[in-house]
Design a protein around this motif. Sequence first.
Motif, PDB file in Angstrom:
ATOM      1  N   GLY A 126       0.823  -1.202   0.000  1.00 57.54           N
ATOM      2  CA  GLY A 126       0.000   0.000   0.000  1.00 57.54           C
ATOM      3  C   GLY A 126       0.846   1.235   0.000  1.00 57.54           C
ATOM      4  N   ASP A 127       1.345   1.625  -1.136  1.00 56.54           N
ATOM      5  CA  ASP A 127       2.303   2.726  -1.238  1.00 56.54           C
ATOM      6  C   ASP A 127       1.645   3.938  -1.877  1.00 56.54           C
ATOM      7  N   LEU A 128       1.573   5.034  -1.118  1.00 55.33           N
ATOM      8  CA  LEU A 128       0.991   6.278  -1.631  1.00 55.33           C
ATOM      9  C   LEU A 128       2.069   7.314  -1.946  1.00 55.33           C
ATOM     10  N   SER A 129       3.337   6.937  -1.762  1.00 53.71           N
ATOM     11  CA  SER A 129       4.397   7.936  -1.895  1.00 53.71           C
ATOM     12  C   SER A 129       4.661   8.319  -3.347  1.00 53.71           C
ATOM     13  N   ARG A 130       4.184   7.504  -4.323  1.00 48.63           N
ATOM     14  CA  ARG A 130       4.454   7.809  -5.726  1.00 48.63           C
ATOM     15  C   ARG A 130       3.237   8.407  -6.431  1.00 48.63           C
ATOM     16  N   ALA A 131       2.384   9.072  -5.639  1.00 49.44           N
ATOM     17  CA  ALA A 131       1.170   9.653  -6.224  1.00 49.44           C
ATOM     18  C   ALA A 131       1.516  10.771  -7.198  1.00 49.44           C
ATOM     19  N   ASP A 132       0.806  10.818  -8.307  1.00 49.14           N
ATOM     20  CA  ASP A 132       0.952  11.942  -9.239  1.00 49.14           C
ATOM     21  C   ASP A 132      -0.415  12.313  -9.778  1.00 49.14           C
ATOM     22  N   MET A 133      -0.515  13.527 -10.286  1.00 46.64           N
ATOM     23  CA  MET A 133      -1.820  14.071 -10.639  1.00 46.64           C
ATOM     24  C   MET A 133      -2.475  13.340 -11.808  1.00 46.64           C
ATOM     25  N   ALA A 134      -1.673  12.736 -12.703  1.00 49.28           N
ATOM     26  CA  ALA A 134      -2.272  12.004 -13.823  1.00 49.28           C
ATOM     27  C   ALA A 134      -3.108  10.824 -13.305  1.00 49.28           C
ATOM     28  N   VAL A 135      -2.535  10.080 -12.346  1.00 55.33           N
ATOM     29  CA  VAL A 135      -3.265   8.955 -11.756  1.00 55.33           C
ATOM     30  C   VAL A 135      -4.456   9.464 -10.930  1.00 55.33           C
ATOM     31  N   VAL A 136      -4.252  10.569 -10.229  1.00 56.46           N
ATOM     32  CA  VAL A 136      -5.352  11.145  -9.432  1.00 56.46           C
ATOM     33  C   VAL A 136      -6.550  11.481 -10.319  1.00 56.46           C
ATOM     34  N   TRP A 137      -6.302  12.068 -11.470  1.00 59.04           N
ATOM     35  CA  TRP A 137      -7.411  12.427 -12.365  1.00 59.04           C
ATOM     36  C   TRP A 137      -8.121  11.188 -12.894  1.00 59.04           C
ATOM     37  N   ARG A 138      -7.350  10.165 -13.284  1.00 63.71           N
ATOM     38  CA  ARG A 138      -7.973   8.949 -13.833  1.00 63.71           C
ATOM     39  C   ARG A 138      -8.794   8.230 -12.769  1.00 63.71           C
ATOM     40  N   LEU A 139      -8.193   8.046 -11.583  1.00 65.29           N
ATOM     41  CA  LEU A 139      -8.928   7.366 -10.512  1.00 65.29           C
ATOM     42  C   LEU A 139     -10.140   8.187 -10.074  1.00 65.29           C
ATOM     43  N   GLY A 140      -9.990   9.501 -10.054  1.00 65.43           N
ATOM     44  CA  GLY A 140     -11.100  10.365  -9.674  1.00 65.43           C
ATOM     45  C   GLY A 140     -12.276  10.249 -10.635  1.00 65.43           C
ATOM     46  N   ALA A 141     -11.995  10.136 -11.934  1.00 63.36           N
ATOM     47  CA  ALA A 141     -13.074  10.002 -12.920  1.00 63.36           C
ATOM     48  C   ALA A 141     -13.832   8.687 -12.726  1.00 63.36           C
ATOM     49  N   VAL A 142     -13.083   7.583 -12.521  1.00 69.47           N
ATOM     50  CA  VAL A 142     -13.730   6.280 -12.292  1.00 69.47           C
ATOM     51  C   VAL A 142     -14.563   6.319 -11.012  1.00 69.47           C
ATOM     52  N   LEU A 143     -13.975   6.867  -9.950  1.00 69.33           N
ATOM     53  CA  LEU A 143     -14.664   6.915  -8.662  1.00 69.33           C
ATOM     54  C   LEU A 143     -15.936   7.762  -8.737  1.00 69.33           C
ATOM     55  N   ALA A 144     -15.876   8.894  -9.412  1.00 74.36           N
ATOM     56  CA  ALA A 144     -17.045   9.775  -9.489  1.00 74.36           C
ATOM     57  C   ALA A 144     -18.219   9.077 -10.176  1.00 74.36           C
ATOM     58  N   VAL A 145     -17.951   8.410 -11.289  1.00 71.69           N
ATOM     59  CA  VAL A 145     -19.027   7.715 -12.008  1.00 71.69           C
ATOM     60  C   VAL A 145     -19.616   6.598 -11.139  1.00 71.69           C
ATOM     61  N   CYS A 146     -18.741   5.788 -10.537  1.00 72.81           N
ATOM     62  CA  CYS A 146     -19.212   4.666  -9.716  1.00 72.81           C
ATOM     63  C   CYS A 146     -19.974   5.149  -8.483  1.00 72.81           C
ATOM     64  N   ALA A 147     -19.510   6.223  -7.849  1.00 75.53           N
ATOM     65  CA  ALA A 147     -20.183   6.727  -6.657  1.00 75.53           C
ATOM     66  C   ALA A 147     -21.585   7.249  -6.986  1.00 75.53           C
ATOM     67  N   VAL A 148     -21.728   7.927  -8.107  1.00 71.55           N
ATOM     68  CA  VAL A 148     -23.055   8.403  -8.513  1.00 71.55           C
ATOM     69  C   VAL A 148     -23.998   7.219  -8.759  1.00 71.55           C
ATOM     70  N   ILE A 149     -23.490   6.182  -9.417  1.00 72.98           N
ATOM     71  CA  ILE A 149     -24.314   4.986  -9.660  1.00 72.98           C
ATOM     72  C   ILE A 149     -24.735   4.347  -8.334  1.00 72.98           C
ATOM     73  N   LEU A 150     -23.807   4.225  -7.414  1.00 73.83           N
ATOM     74  CA  LEU A 150     -24.132   3.588  -6.132  1.00 73.83           C
ATOM     75  C   LEU A 150     -25.131   4.407  -5.340  1.00 73.83           C
ATOM     76  N   PHE A 151     -25.024   5.738  -5.392  1.00 76.47           N
ATOM     77  CA  PHE A 151     -25.999   6.559  -4.675  1.00 76.47           C
ATOM     78  C   PHE A 151     -27.379   6.396  -5.305  1.00 76.47           C
ATOM     79  N   ALA A 152     -27.417   6.295  -6.642  1.00 77.54           N
ATOM     80  CA  ALA A 152     -28.711   6.091  -7.310  1.00 77.54           C
ATOM     81  C   ALA A 152     -29.304   4.727  -6.981  1.00 77.54           C
ATOM     82  N   MET A 153     -28.453   3.744  -6.648  1.00 76.04           N
ATOM     83  CA  MET A 153     -28.924   2.389  -6.344  1.00 76.04           C
ATOM     84  C   MET A 153     -29.078   2.156  -4.842  1.00 76.04           C
ATOM     85  N   ALA A 154     -29.046   3.218  -4.045  1.00 78.31           N
ATOM     86  CA  ALA A 154     -29.111   3.055  -2.590  1.00 78.31           C
ATOM     87  C   ALA A 154     -30.441   2.447  -2.144  1.00 78.31           C
ATOM     88  N   ARG A 155     -31.540   2.855  -2.761  1.00 76.45           N
ATOM     89  CA  ARG A 155     -32.840   2.317  -2.350  1.00 76.45           C
ATOM     90  C   ARG A 155     -32.954   0.813  -2.659  1.00 76.45           C
TER      91      ARG A 155
END
Length: 343
Positions: free
Chosen positions: A197-226
């Motif tokens: 679990g290494d966070l020391s090599r974080a860079d903004m390119a990976v942050v943007w890609r992971l953020g895009a995936v997470l945002a889409v999935c989180a919206v779907i999960l909130f819509a499926m909460a009921r």
Amino acid sequence: MAVSNRLETPMGIVTPARLVAVTLMCAAGLLGAIVFGMAVGSSGTDFTAVFRSLQGKKALEATQWTILWRLRWPRVLMAMETGAALALGGLVFQALLRNPLAEPYILGTSGGAAVGAILGILMGLSPFPGVGAAAFASSALSLALVVLLASGRAGLRREALLLSGVMVNAFCGALILFFVSTTQDARLHTILFWLMGDLSRADMAVVWRLGAVLAVCAVILFAMARPMNVMLMGRDVAKSLGVSVTWMRLFLLGVTTVMVSAAVCATGLLGFVGLAVPHGLRLLFGPDHRVLVPACFLGGGAYLIGCDALARWIPQHGEMPAGVVTALIGAPLFIVLLRRATR
């Protein structure tokens, strides 16, 4: 209050005001964790430097500005996104499998993603999309194997599910050790740190890609909460209320596998985040997923930022991988939950 102003489920009533209050509370915790994560380190910066940096670049020395915004800021964002992804993954697994011990690390999903990612690295694939695609395929395969092993005539059995997850996770661990033992070049050191679990090599390119995936999935999960609330009441009740249980499980497991494999591919193995965060927030705010989805998104991010900051703060020299801290906190919690489940 009119019924239309409330979010009602068979499990109770969640008012919009309560949803906003919980979200604001968790957002405040996340903000505090971000400040803590930015301030802690061995380079001489502190909370004063963080607040002074908000006044602009001229308020700090160039070295301090570089440390805060070029090194720590991407790391804090990466920890936030990974913690949110793993916490949401654990929440979905626990809802679908109706088992408080279910989470991506224990059920082998994270281990499967790690096997795929390491294979992709050793094969020389590009980090994106090559290694990411390999991590997702391997993660989906390991989850399918766990579900297949735990399935019987009466459906999924909780005890068998846990045992199957432990077995698949152990098998993935053995594969990882095999790959590590047969790697002799400079990639070995990188793989070993990544596995912890290494966070020391974080860079903004990976942050943007992971953020895009997470945002889409989180919206779907909130819509499926009921529907997730309905599935907590059992397969028969969910069917009687019009929920297609099989397709719902497959869809949510697919979304979760994409999210978790993306997080594991970016940061490596960080165990027990998906266990500790949903369980703690469920005790605080109750079982309704319309509250728990945003709470886990924000709370998971705050939790992993805090763990990563502790990993930098505890050693007198250098730092330890964040996965060490998450395991030290999560493993005792898992034992407590396991004893409760077996009583």
